[in-house]
Design an enzyme around this catalytic site. Sequence first.
Site, short mmCIF file in Angstrom:
data_model
loop_
_atom_site.label_atom_id
_atom_site.label_comp_id
_atom_site.label_asym_id
_atom_site.label_seq_id
_atom_site.Cartn_x
_atom_site.Cartn_y
_atom_site.Cartn_z
N LYS A 37 7.08 -11.28 8.41
CA LYS A 37 7.82 -10.46 9.38
C LYS A 37 7.98 -11.24 10.71
O LYS A 37 7.33 -12.28 10.91
CB LYS A 37 7.06 -9.15 9.60
CG LYS A 37 7.02 -8.25 8.35
CD LYS A 37 6.31 -6.94 8.65
CE LYS A 37 6.32 -6.03 7.43
NZ LYS A 37 5.67 -4.73 7.72
N TYR A 50 14.12 -0.44 4.17
CA TYR A 50 13.08 0.55 4.46
C TYR A 50 13.59 1.98 4.26
O TYR A 50 13.03 2.92 4.85
CB TYR A 50 12.56 0.35 5.89
CG TYR A 50 11.59 -0.81 6.02
CD1 TYR A 50 10.42 -0.85 5.24
CD2 TYR A 50 11.81 -1.85 6.91
CE1 TYR A 50 9.52 -1.90 5.35
CE2 TYR A 50 10.90 -2.90 7.04
CZ TYR A 50 9.76 -2.92 6.25
OH TYR A 50 8.85 -3.95 6.36
N PHE A 102 8.22 6.68 12.60
CA PHE A 102 8.17 5.26 12.99
C PHE A 102 9.39 4.47 12.53
O PHE A 102 9.48 3.27 12.79
CB PHE A 102 6.88 4.61 12.47
CG PHE A 102 6.72 4.62 10.96
CD1 PHE A 102 7.35 3.68 10.16
CD2 PHE A 102 5.93 5.59 10.35
CE1 PHE A 102 7.19 3.69 8.78
CE2 PHE A 102 5.76 5.61 8.96
CZ PHE A 102 6.40 4.66 8.18
N ARG A 138 0.13 -8.21 -3.28
CA ARG A 138 -0.32 -7.06 -2.47
C ARG A 138 -1.82 -7.15 -2.19
O ARG A 138 -2.29 -6.82 -1.10
CB ARG A 138 0.00 -5.73 -3.19
CG ARG A 138 1.48 -5.39 -3.27
CD ARG A 138 2.07 -4.92 -1.98
NE ARG A 138 1.53 -3.68 -1.49
CZ ARG A 138 2.18 -2.87 -0.65
NH1 ARG A 138 3.41 -3.16 -0.23
NH2 ARG A 138 1.61 -1.78 -0.21
N ARG A 177 -3.36 -9.69 6.15
CA ARG A 177 -3.35 -8.72 7.26
C ARG A 177 -4.73 -8.61 7.91
O ARG A 177 -4.84 -8.42 9.13
CB ARG A 177 -2.86 -7.37 6.75
CG ARG A 177 -1.35 -7.35 6.49
CD ARG A 177 -0.97 -6.16 5.64
NE ARG A 177 0.48 -5.92 5.58
CZ ARG A 177 1.05 -5.04 4.75
NH1 ARG A 177 0.29 -4.33 3.92
NH2 ARG A 177 2.35 -4.88 4.74
N ASN A 234 2.10 -5.93 11.28
CA ASN A 234 1.17 -6.31 10.20
C ASN A 234 1.61 -7.55 9.41
O ASN A 234 1.22 -7.74 8.26
CB ASN A 234 0.87 -5.11 9.29
CG ASN A 234 2.11 -4.59 8.60
OD1 ASN A 234 3.21 -5.11 8.77
ND2 ASN A 234 1.93 -3.55 7.79
N HIS A 276 5.38 -8.46 4.56
CA HIS A 276 5.82 -7.43 3.60
C HIS A 276 5.73 -7.99 2.19
O HIS A 276 6.00 -9.17 1.96
CB HIS A 276 7.29 -7.05 3.88
CG HIS A 276 7.88 -6.25 2.75
ND1 HIS A 276 7.75 -4.87 2.67
CD2 HIS A 276 8.56 -6.62 1.63
CE1 HIS A 276 8.33 -4.45 1.55
NE2 HIS A 276 8.83 -5.49 0.90
N GLU A 328 14.32 -5.40 -4.41
CA GLU A 328 14.24 -6.12 -3.14
C GLU A 328 14.72 -7.57 -3.28
O GLU A 328 15.38 -8.09 -2.38
CB GLU A 328 12.80 -6.05 -2.60
CG GLU A 328 12.44 -4.62 -2.22
CD GLU A 328 11.03 -4.44 -1.68
OE1 GLU A 328 10.21 -5.38 -1.76
OE2 GLU A 328 10.75 -3.34 -1.17
#
Length: 154
Positions: free
Chosen positions: A12, A52, A60, A88, A105, A115, A118, A131
């Site tokens: 990110k 998203y 948010f 993940r 993270r 964070n 992604h 994605e």
Amino acid sequence: MTETERTFVMVKPDGVQRGLISDILDRFEGRGLKVVGAKLMQMDRELAEQHYGEHEDKPFFEGLVDFITSGPVFAMVLEGQDATRQVRRMMGATDPKEAEPGTIRGDYGMDLGRNVIHGSDHEDEGANEREIDLFFDEDELVEWDKIDGSWLYE
Ligand code: IDP
Ligand code: MG
């Protein structure tokens, strides 16, 4: 046998600004994941809102779209056995304050809204392929044989 699959991963804007691309890529390469696509890119709001979309009703959401479009991201497609779930696990919990030390993270983040990384959700069936399609054209992905294949997998 565990299936070989592709997953979508993205450093990110906070991770890019903080110079973490190389460390993050190093962790995935070291683990044995094969890079089949990678690019630095600037997301526009349309792409961010699509990516998203599942969070569009959350409080948010606007802030998340602002943040993810605030600077370049480093997008990757990684391939390996159980790749989506393994990435993940390496990323750690969504909230860096809860992420275990040793995860990306947990090592680099302090705040839920910053964070660092992604990765496609393994609990969301087909999210990885959706994605990948959203971020990469077919001709941006390379199919190749990695020499350590038989040293990495039995
Ligand atoms: P994930 O990134 O671990 O899949 P999701 O729940 O899908 O987590 O949320 C997507 C992203 O939205 C998170 O990575 C985080 O950046 C942001 N986010 C999630 N919940 C909150 C929140 O309560 N406040 C601010 N940002 C949030
Ligand atoms: Mg998610």
